[in-house]
Design a protein around this motif. Structure first.
Motif, short mmCIF file in Angstrom:
data_model
loop_
_atom_site.label_atom_id
_atom_site.label_comp_id
_atom_site.label_asym_id
_atom_site.label_seq_id
_atom_site.Cartn_x
_atom_site.Cartn_y
_atom_site.Cartn_z
N TYR A 112 -6.83 -6.73 3.72
CA TYR A 112 -5.58 -7.47 3.57
C TYR A 112 -5.29 -8.25 4.85
O TYR A 112 -5.26 -7.67 5.93
N SER A 142 -5.16 6.50 1.98
CA SER A 142 -4.19 6.01 2.94
C SER A 142 -3.14 7.07 3.26
O SER A 142 -2.62 7.72 2.38
N ILE A 179 -8.16 2.54 -0.35
CA ILE A 179 -8.15 1.14 0.05
C ILE A 179 -9.57 0.58 0.08
O ILE A 179 -10.41 1.04 0.83
N ASP A 224 2.35 3.98 4.22
CA ASP A 224 2.84 2.94 3.32
C ASP A 224 2.85 1.61 4.06
O ASP A 224 3.09 1.57 5.26
N ASP A 254 -3.16 5.93 -1.73
CA ASP A 254 -4.03 4.88 -2.28
C ASP A 254 -5.41 4.93 -1.64
O ASP A 254 -5.56 5.25 -0.47
N ILE A 273 0.86 -1.19 0.00
CA ILE A 273 0.00 0.00 0.00
C ILE A 273 0.89 1.24 0.00
O ILE A 273 1.93 1.26 0.64
N ARG A 274 0.44 2.24 -0.74
CA ARG A 274 1.19 3.50 -0.80
C ARG A 274 0.35 4.64 -0.23
O ARG A 274 -0.87 4.62 -0.32
#
Lengths: 223, 223
Positions: free
Chosen positions: B56, B98, B52, B101, B50, B46-47
DNA sequence: ACATTTCCGTTGTTTTTACAACAAAAAGAT
DNA sequence: ATCTTTTTGTTGTAAAAACAACGGAAATGT
């Protein structure tokens, strides 16, 4: 004990009950044995070590979430206000006792719901409960993100960087470069985890150098 | 893309699916379009920025939650491992991108559920969804409490106090005064927000003074 | 309006940290 | 085993923070 009806509209509009109609809300309030309680200034709503089985919703006032570091140093984790929830994460985590204190910073009105009682009774039955937990999930998500932001604030290396990071975030929240903060200087210092006098000094320096302007608790971010 | 079946038992035992029977779980996995993906060491899952919309779940490996402070300084917010969830709070907070990271620290296996897709489809219909959101609520609660603990760690004033607070917490988690940590020195420094060399120095001092013993990443709390 | 208390800014001193540079040890590669 | 790369510990120096002490401002109570 205050009358519930008086605050009904505000309660109805709080994120906790988002998406419920009147019938559902009233049912829920009854099922959860909802009540309104008034706390005086500097009163403790929650203590470290308490088991939390109620949902607390601030109707009016302000509350500090604090922790006493083992040598008297006070850490302010967050400052909560109208429509915020207290210690929701300890409701969600069964059998975990509170690691924080919740202390009012002024006279404060709180709505209290007996979460435990209802969830054990109506289990899978009540539909409203599903909406509720969905809302709670979202509220907790926001809290989580704010904690991460706080970590960002206090993780800056210098007092100056902590202040500027904090101010940027506040400005963003207010959609304006001018904003008031709730904290007095000592509380802000305890929130950013720095010495008050050193922070005061840094504030004036920031003003002299033209990065910010401030008067009392009203700040302006320049440039 | 890895085969799902291979990890079925582990998935079934993860907190995300707690309380579901096989039928429910399989239905859910299908509904959410579950898949397993392998990430290489140092790969970004993930950056910052992003959006989401997936859940996960780490099946194996280790992941750093990091943030780049605006001058290259790295902040490690947390280190996650097997059975932990990534960025769950950004799934719960609609339309929030997000702020962190997620970077693998070794080869890592992740289960990915398309949360968005399913919730918009089955809305109030599927029963499993109710159990799921209940679980997510509890997981997020735990995350929240851990973030508060991290704030406590980094809010200590000296490097020594940060280390000792961190060690105490680790010892408690492990129910033992002897424990290994996952972090190497640089990562631990970035987690506690201190300079690595200063931290190394403080570690030896603590050992000389008899407060701790350590060998590589194995630590013992004395006294 | 006056006295009292709380809050805020300023300054000097001491402690702690960050930073840089380097040596030793460990881990990995061939 | 040898060479290379990464990680860890050590030291000195400069920068920053904590702490303490104080004076003035602002708020509060009477």
């Amino acid at each position: 004990m205050e009358r519930l009806e008086k605050y009904y509209n505000q309660i109805k509009n709080s994120p906790v009950f988002y998406g419920m109609n009147d019938e559902e809300l009233r049912g829920l309030l009854e099922c959860f044995n909802a009540r309104v309680r008034k706390y005086e200034k500097e009163e403790m709503i929650i203590r470290q070590g308490d088991m939390i089985s109620n949902i607390y919703l601030i109707l009016d006032g302000a509350v500090n979430i604090e922790k006493d570091s083992y040598w008297g140093r006070r850490i302010i984790i967050s400052r909560l206000g109208k429509n915020d929830n207290l210690a929701l994460s300890f409701v969600g985590s069964k059998d975990v006792e509170s690691s924080i204190d919740a202390i009012t910073v002024e006279d404060t009105l709180v709505l209290i719901l007996g979460y435990e009682k209802c969830t054990s009774m109506c289990q899978n039955a009540c539909v409203r409960h599903k909406v509720l937990i969905n809302n709670l999930f979202q509220i907790l998500s926001k809290e989580n993100i704010e904690l991460i932001q706080k970590i960002e604030n206090v993780s800056q290396k210098t007092i100056r960087d902590k202040l500027m990071t904090y101010f940027s975030n506040e400005a963003q929240k207010n959609h304006s470069n001018t904003f008031s903060i709730n904290f007095n200087r000592q509380d802000l210092a305890d929130y950013l985890n720095v010495d008050r006098s050193a922070m005061s000094f840094e504030l004036s320096k920031l003003q002299k150098e033209g990065f910010i302007k401030y008067d009392k608790n009203r700040f302006e971010l320049l440039s």
